[in-house]
Design a protein around this motif. Structure first.
Motif, PDB file in Angstrom:
ATOM      1  N   PHE A   5       0.685  -5.504 -14.979  1.00 20.25           N
ATOM      2  CA  PHE A   5       2.115  -5.370 -14.705  1.00 20.25           C
ATOM      3  C   PHE A   5       2.332  -5.273 -13.196  1.00 20.25           C
ATOM      4  O   PHE A   5       1.414  -4.952 -12.444  1.00 20.25           O
ATOM      5  CB  PHE A   5       2.677  -4.129 -15.406  1.00 20.25           C
ATOM      6  N   PHE A   6       3.567  -5.553 -12.787  1.00 22.54           N
ATOM      7  CA  PHE A   6       3.925  -5.497 -11.368  1.00 22.54           C
ATOM      8  C   PHE A   6       4.939  -4.386 -11.153  1.00 22.54           C
ATOM      9  O   PHE A   6       5.983  -4.349 -11.808  1.00 22.54           O
ATOM     10  CB  PHE A   6       4.519  -6.837 -10.917  1.00 22.54           C
ATOM     11  N   GLN A   7       4.618  -3.458 -10.250  1.00 21.89           N
ATOM     12  CA  GLN A   7       5.533  -2.368  -9.913  1.00 21.89           C
ATOM     13  C   GLN A   7       6.060  -2.592  -8.496  1.00 21.89           C
ATOM     14  O   GLN A   7       5.315  -2.446  -7.516  1.00 21.89           O
ATOM     15  CB  GLN A   7       4.807  -1.023 -10.007  1.00 21.89           C
ATOM     16  N   PRO A   8       7.337  -2.944  -8.338  1.00 25.14           N
ATOM     17  CA  PRO A   8       7.882  -3.212  -7.002  1.00 25.14           C
ATOM     18  C   PRO A   8       8.149  -1.951  -6.188  1.00 25.14           C
ATOM     19  O   PRO A   8       8.343  -2.035  -4.977  1.00 25.14           O
ATOM     20  CB  PRO A   8       9.180  -3.956  -7.302  1.00 25.14           C
ATOM     21  N   ILE A   9       8.177  -0.781  -6.843  1.00 28.06           N
ATOM     22  CA  ILE A   9       8.385   0.471  -6.107  1.00 28.06           C
ATOM     23  C   ILE A   9       7.053   0.900  -5.508  1.00 28.06           C
ATOM     24  O   ILE A   9       6.092   1.141  -6.227  1.00 28.06           O
ATOM     25  CB  ILE A   9       8.932   1.582  -7.031  1.00 28.06           C
ATOM     26  N   GLN A  10       6.991   0.993  -4.190  1.00 25.45           N
ATOM     27  CA  GLN A  10       5.727   1.303  -3.530  1.00 25.45           C
ATOM     28  C   GLN A  10       5.320   2.753  -3.776  1.00 25.45           C
ATOM     29  O   GLN A  10       6.133   3.667  -3.744  1.00 25.45           O
ATOM     30  CB  GLN A  10       5.850   1.064  -2.022  1.00 25.45           C
ATOM     31  N   GLY A  11       4.036   2.945  -4.037  1.00 23.40           N
ATOM     32  CA  GLY A  11       3.498   4.290  -4.199  1.00 23.40           C
ATOM     33  C   GLY A  11       2.633   4.420  -5.437  1.00 23.40           C
ATOM     34  O   GLY A  11       2.870   3.772  -6.462  1.00 23.40           O
ATOM     35  N   CYS A  12       1.606   5.284  -5.346  1.00 24.68           N
ATOM     36  CA  CYS A  12       0.711   5.499  -6.489  1.00 24.68           C
ATOM     37  C   CYS A  12       1.456   6.100  -7.674  1.00 24.68           C
ATOM     38  O   CYS A  12       1.175   5.760  -8.833  1.00 24.68           O
ATOM     39  CB  CYS A  12      -0.442   6.412  -6.076  1.00 24.68           C
ATOM     40  N   GLY A  13       2.402   7.010  -7.394  1.00 17.06           N
ATOM     41  CA  GLY A  13       3.166   7.633  -8.467  1.00 17.06           C
ATOM     42  C   GLY A  13       3.939   6.623  -9.298  1.00 17.06           C
ATOM     43  O   GLY A  13       3.792   6.571 -10.523  1.00 17.06           O
ATOM     44  N   PRO A  14       4.775   5.803  -8.682  1.00 23.16           N
ATOM     45  CA  PRO A  14       5.499   4.784  -9.439  1.00 23.16           C
ATOM     46  C   PRO A  14       4.566   3.818 -10.174  1.00 23.16           C
ATOM     47  O   PRO A  14       4.864   3.410 -11.303  1.00 23.16           O
ATOM     48  CB  PRO A  14       6.306   4.054  -8.356  1.00 23.16           C
TER      49      PRO A  14
END
Length: 290
Positions: free
Chosen positions: A103-112
């Motif tokens: 999957f692709f997470q556009p929100i930067q950061g390990c948490g997101p």
């Protein structure tokens, strides 16, 4: 304690996964074919465990990581869920060529990234893996032996550093031994300080209840999740030496020499040593400095 049998050298099994590539263009299709053949035999459509790998600009490292995971020796049904955290290199292409869910997470950061991973996972249990790490064949089984105990909500394992010409294995072993001693001390009242995404597992339902922080932070989202899950159960360690995760020395190299890294960490631990004797009161981990 750090495994003494690796006091002078890295474990031999690492060599088969240390691909000598610097870009995706250099990777022959046969490497993907070999890894995918193993994944096809082991990945389950009805997993009990979801192994989550998050990656930011790790187009070759994620290949190495998944290669090690493809050799896990277990009878526990598992899947691999990879999350591309807005990489600007070809990490997505690497993931697409591997037989894993991604999957692709556009929100930067390990948490997101990890929040998306646990939301998309199908397993009852989550195991966290970092894209730049190497996982031994017994890692999943040893982590699950602890996580499936009655009353346990979270487990964390230990890790070692892969030696190089600048940082020899015997020096790293001494560093790891001291790190493990400190971890024992911290575990008594503040076990979440030892919970790192490099080797951590938890009950997915509890993870979803607690949730990861949804803003970019350079460190701590894994420990904060562990802290927020503590009302739901116990936090335990997995101490089996042969199941230690192996990683590179780039975090240590940021401080310069190994001695400088050790000195900086020793000073930090000494300054807050007395705080380890008391538990931290419940608070809003998503916005606090601690």
């Amino acid at each position: 304690m750090a495994p003494l049998k690796h006091f002078l050298s890295n474990p031999a099994w690492l060599q088969q996964h240390e691909f000598p590539f610097t870009s995706l263009d250099e990777v022959p299709q046969s490497v993907f074919d070999d890894i995918n053949a193993r994944l096809d035999q082991k990945i389950s459509a009805e997993p009990l465990v979801s192994v989550m790998v998050i990656a930011y600009n790790e187009e070759i490292n994620v290949l190495r990581c998944v290669s090690t995971l493809s050799k896990l020796k277990t009878t526990i049904p598992f899947e691999i869920v990879a999350v591309n955290n807005q990489s600007t290199d070809r990490t997505q292409e690497t993931m697409d060529r591997l037989h894993i869910r991604n999957f692709f997470q556009p929100i930067q950061g390990c948490g997101p990234a990890r929040q998306m991973g646990q939301e998309m996972a199908a397993g009852k249990y989550m195991l966290l893996a970092d894209a730049d790490c190497f996982y031994p064949t017994n890692w999943l089984d040893e982590m699950m032996k602890v996580l499936q105990r009655t009353g346990v909500v979270c487990v964390y394992g230990r890790y070692s550093f892969i030696a190089n010409s600048q940082m020899p294995r015997w020096q790293l072993t001494l560093h790891e031994t001291m790190k493990d001693v400190i971890a024992e001390f911290r575990h008594y009242k503040r076990p979440y300080l030892n919970a790192y995404g490099i080797s951590m597992g938890y009950v997915r339902e509890a993870g979803l209840k607690a949730g990861y922080m949804m803003h970019n932070r350079t460190w701590g989202e894994d420990g904060r999740l562990c802290f927020d899950m503590m009302p739901y159960g116990q936090v335990r360690q997995m101490k089996v030496s042969s199941a230690r995760v192996w990683t590179g020395t780039r975090t240590l190299a940021k401080d310069g020499t190994l001695w400088q890294a050790f000195r900086n960490r020793a000073r930090k631990e000494f300054n807050r040593a007395f705080s380890y004797l008391t538990p931290l009161a419940p608070h809003d981990t998503k916005t606090s400095a601690d």
